[in-house]
Write an enzyme that holds these catalytic residues in place. Sequence first.
Site, PDB file in Angstrom:
ATOM      1  N   ASP A   1      -1.207 -17.691   4.270  1.00  0.00           N
ATOM      2  CA  ASP A   1      -2.682 -18.408   3.690  1.00  0.00           C
ATOM      3  C   ASP A   1      -2.876 -19.308   4.915  1.00  0.00           C
ATOM      4  OD1 ASP A   1      -0.016 -19.355   3.104  1.00  0.00           O
ATOM      5  OD2 ASP A   1      -0.641 -20.151   0.976  1.00  0.00           O
TER       6      ASP A   1
ATOM      7  N   LYS B   1       4.750 -14.214   3.690  1.00  0.00           N
ATOM      8  CA  LYS B   1       4.809 -14.905   2.679  1.00  0.00           C
ATOM      9  C   LYS B   1       6.230 -14.774   2.035  1.00  0.00           C
ATOM     10  CE  LYS B   1       2.382 -17.555  -0.266  1.00  0.00           C
ATOM     11  NZ  LYS B   1       1.399 -18.592  -0.204  1.00  0.00           N
TER      12      LYS B   1
ATOM     13  N   ASP C   1      -4.368  -5.817   6.676  1.00  0.00           N
ATOM     14  CA  ASP C   1      -5.544  -5.245   6.565  1.00  0.00           C
ATOM     15  C   ASP C   1      -6.705  -6.432   6.268  1.00  0.00           C
ATOM     16  OD1 ASP C   1      -7.438  -3.515   5.441  1.00  0.00           O
ATOM     17  OD2 ASP C   1      -6.879  -3.400   3.646  1.00  0.00           O
TER      18      ASP C   1
ATOM     19  N   TYR D   1       0.730  -1.120   0.043  1.00  0.00           N
ATOM     20  CA  TYR D   1      -0.051   0.145  -0.001  1.00  0.00           C
ATOM     21  C   TYR D   1       1.182   1.171  -0.079  1.00  0.00           C
ATOM     22  CZ  TYR D   1      -3.996  -2.959   1.279  1.00  0.00           C
ATOM     23  OH  TYR D   1      -5.120  -3.723   1.146  1.00  0.00           O
TER      24      TYR D   1
END
Length: 335
Positions: free
Chosen positions: A207, A174, A231, A125
Amino acid sequence: MTTTITVIRGDGIGPEIMDATLHVLDSMDLGLQYEFADAGLVALEKHGELLPAATMDSIRKNRIALKSPLTTPVGEGFSSINVELRKRFDLYANVRPAKSFPNTKSRFPTGVDLITVRENTEGAYSAEGQALSEDGETATSVTKTTRRGSERIVRYAFELARKTGRKKVTVVHKANILKSTSGLFLKTARAVAMEYPDIQCNEMIVDNTCMQLVMKPEQFDVIVTTNLFGDIISDLCAGLVGGLGLAPGANIGTDAAIFEAVHGSAPDIAGKGIANPCALLLGAAQMLDHLGMTEKAERLRAAIVATLEAKDSLTPDLGGEGNTMSFAKAIAGRV
Ligand code: ATP
Ligand code: MG
């Protein structure tokens, strides 16, 4: 001793839930003084600006703001006033507690008590390098992760754990796929974790984290992660425990901190006096923690829980027949 805070009553249901929240705070003898400032649609109408300089000055001076939801009209300079506030004050830590409450229509009426600490200023972002090719076929953007940004957010999470007696920090990443950006975040987090031997630290891929949160949320204590993952995860966590009416958030920087409800201005129910004030009240409890009034913050949270337990004057979103003010009065009667 009195502390002055900036109070932004906001748009839509904002003024209603703020009046209710201040009613409860006033019943607690906190020594707080309110400096009211305008932002959002109401500020645009009164002062011709969404974020007047006087409001910025007030927050800068008091360093603490309690803020209701704001509406950002389309085409008024910036895409979101909330994002603009985070940028201007470098509010790098978005702190969102998710806790099970009784008598809410949630999947987990017990067992969840976690805090998501989301990096709020960089990552996916960062708004850098947003581009669409001339033929409209290819879009690109830049994800920027810095060691400084990662270090300060992870440190914030560990300090928060230590201060609030929490035992574990889960670093969500990740790095197996996003080797450079998420990799740097993970590597930095590992180094910071070494400095906190008293706090357990584990790592989890994002995940898997989502699946684990839905299946066994009680295993989490403090979660720290980058902007985009945070988020999504913090909304997921709000959903686990009863949704928007009960989800508070804090945006914390070095020089200022803004406490709020996670939900928006809910124009569909504005002016009806039926909005649930709990999210903003819980935001106020976070503010009291931040101000070092931990015992008062706990009392406020306990009063909310007791009122939910008694099903006393609950708002319609919780299946009750009360309204914003009757709910607030029921809570004030228990603090
Ligand atoms: P905004 O454009 O400011 O984000 P929104 O309509 O998206 O406003 P949200 O707060 O995101 O509003 O809420 C979505 C829906 O959830 C609202 O339409 C409202 O019905 C409900 N809701 C949100 N907050 C509350 C609350 N505090 N009490 C009761 N219902 C709420
Ligand atoms: Mg919304």
